[in-house]
Design an enzyme around this catalytic site. Sequence first.
Site, PDB file in Angstrom:
ATOM      1  N   LYS A  78       0.921  -1.255   0.075  1.00  0.00           N
ATOM      2  CA  LYS A  78      -0.222  -0.170   0.031  1.00  0.00           C
ATOM      3  C   LYS A  78       0.833   1.143  -0.088  1.00  0.00           C
ATOM      4  O   LYS A  78       1.913   1.478   0.798  1.00  0.00           O
ATOM      5  CB  LYS A  78      -1.005  -0.092   1.198  1.00  0.00           C
ATOM      6  CG  LYS A  78      -1.823   1.100   1.339  1.00  0.00           C
ATOM      7  CD  LYS A  78      -2.877   1.023   2.542  1.00  0.00           C
ATOM      8  CE  LYS A  78      -3.752   2.110   2.852  1.00  0.00           C
ATOM      9  NZ  LYS A  78      -4.625   1.815   3.883  1.00  0.00           N
ATOM     10  N   SER A 158      -9.880   2.140   2.956  1.00  0.00           N
ATOM     11  CA  SER A 158      -8.988   2.818   2.141  1.00  0.00           C
ATOM     12  C   SER A 158      -8.099   2.221   1.294  1.00  0.00           C
ATOM     13  O   SER A 158      -7.370   2.359   0.220  1.00  0.00           O
ATOM     14  CB  SER A 158      -8.255   3.877   2.953  1.00  0.00           C
ATOM     15  OG  SER A 158      -7.298   3.330   3.641  1.00  0.00           O
ATOM     16  N   SER A 182     -10.085  -0.361   7.135  1.00  0.00           N
ATOM     17  CA  SER A 182      -9.559  -0.113   5.741  1.00  0.00           C
ATOM     18  C   SER A 182      -9.055  -1.556   5.486  1.00  0.00           C
ATOM     19  O   SER A 182      -8.506  -1.574   3.928  1.00  0.00           O
ATOM     20  CB  SER A 182      -8.697   0.913   5.684  1.00  0.00           C
ATOM     21  OG  SER A 182      -9.285   2.028   5.597  1.00  0.00           O
TER      22      SER A 182
HETATM   23  N1  GLN Z   1     -13.340   4.279   6.199  1.00  0.00           N
HETATM   24  C1  GLN Z   1     -12.622   5.010   7.571  1.00  0.00           C
HETATM   25  C2  GLN Z   1     -12.489   6.268   7.275  1.00  0.00           C
HETATM   26  O1  GLN Z   1     -12.496   6.730   6.195  1.00  0.00           O
HETATM   27  C3  GLN Z   1     -11.550   4.090   7.793  1.00  0.00           C
HETATM   28  C4  GLN Z   1     -10.556   4.413   6.973  1.00  0.00           C
HETATM   29  C5  GLN Z   1      -9.387   3.418   7.738  1.00  0.00           C
HETATM   30  O2  GLN Z   1      -9.370   2.490   8.050  1.00  0.00           O
HETATM   31  N2  GLN Z   1      -7.922   3.947   7.107  1.00  0.00           N
HETATM   32  O3  GLN Z   1     -11.622   6.994   8.245  1.00  0.00           O
END
Ligand code: GLN
Length: 492
Positions: A78, A158, A182
């Site tokens: 990532k 994400s 995410s």
């Molecule tokens: N969807 C969540 C957010 O937007 C979690 C994102 C994540 O786990 N990095 O904060």
Amino acid sequence: MSELAKLTIAAARDGLKQKTFSAVELADAHCAAMEKARALNAYVLETPERARIMAKASDARIAKGEAGPLEGIPLAIKDLFCTQGVRTTACSHILDNFVPTYESTVSGQLWRDGAVLLGKTNNDEFAMGSSNETSFMGAVTSPWRRKGSNTPLVPGGSSGGSAAAVAAHLALGATGTDTGGSIRQPAAFTGIVGLKPTYGRCSRWGVVAFASSLDQAGPFARTVRDTAIMLRSMAGYDPKDTTSVDVPVPDYEAAVGQSVKGRRIGIPKEYRIDGMPEEIERLWQQGREWLEAAGAELVEVSLPHTKYALPAYYIVAPAEASSNLARYDGVRYGLRVPGRDIIGMYEGTRAEGFGKEVRRRIMIGTYVLSAGYYDAYYLQAQKVRTLIKQDFEACFAQGIDAMLTPATPSAAFGVGEKGGADPIEMYLNDVFTVTVNMAGLPGIAVPAGLDGQGLPLGLQLIGRPFDEETLFSLGQVIEDAAGRFTPERWWA
Ligand code: GLN
């Protein structure tokens, strides 16, 4: 497509050991698949030359009988993990020319164990999002499509690029980060396995920070066993991360296939939310039956503060983000937009460098931390966080070994379909996953079935702190019962 890209990590490991194929052949097969799959936008940087060099070195070590546990296994990283000499952007304009001079601990441990870097994968900007649509490098398209439809779907976020890459056979495994879901949510959306370890299990050093008290790195792969193999290399104590925990790293793979007889699995009743689709309810029921058939005991439990988790998360996470992102000021690295004076430079750089969602989080975070509102919002959210943690602790104290819940409230949605007018619509995606980050617990998403439109759905297992092994044992039961899910190829 070469059959080599379809292997599991475990099978590739065996094939390399037996010299059925070489690490260079394995890397080349993946690089060729990546080239043909650019329509997915899963990778923001492909590193085929580096992959070849690393694979050659792997072949040499295999020949000498010095193979590491991940020797020759091609992985995607990532773009939130700093990779030495390899551009790392967090998929933000503010970092789009950043080349780290150091390697994150987690990726460094993967290379130490012999893994091969294929490239850096797309993600929501600074990991803020649930659909991979906030990336400065453009949205990722899921390899999955609804039956009889060409509508592009999101891979989740994400870590959407990592999930799409693994699901589409563009890597044998990938790293992700999970602050509120995410890893687990994109794994569920793309029909693969994703694990968020216990907070403190994997080092955060060298991972671009979003919300430091919630962020954890974890693996994506196509089987439970493969995620267990990866976690063993990723986990471990790191003195460079003050929240890293010094507990031994077990042989996670040994937990795969172990009996779950007599294990007590909690079914938290608060996860039966209003308006939950029939299909999700049915999947959850199916999961209960599978675990029961394997000898586990299912117990209804209560986690009474669940409904406060999402609102509290959207105070804590932006608060920490606003503080973490203060370092992007155009002075030391990243984008610089010149201004009349230094304040003008800061403002211009941050205004141009951050996307809309990131700016929104910084504003919310700054607001909830401001002198007049700190007690009402941030302090209150921290108290709620403690209550959420205590809910889980109370269940574990009564002998519950793990919880079973759905991973997401729906299957993947279309690109552009959610969150346009109302960001809350997008935030609601995390309803089943954020509690786990708030409580610092490990959670795994395992594919468990397809919905009526042919899209994958996942189940989530939540474990006791540092008991990822139980999640691997239980996850394998689900994988054995549900089977594995592969998207039909339409992109090449
Ligand atoms: N969807 C969540 C957010 O937007 C979690 C994102 C994540 O786990 N990095 O904060």
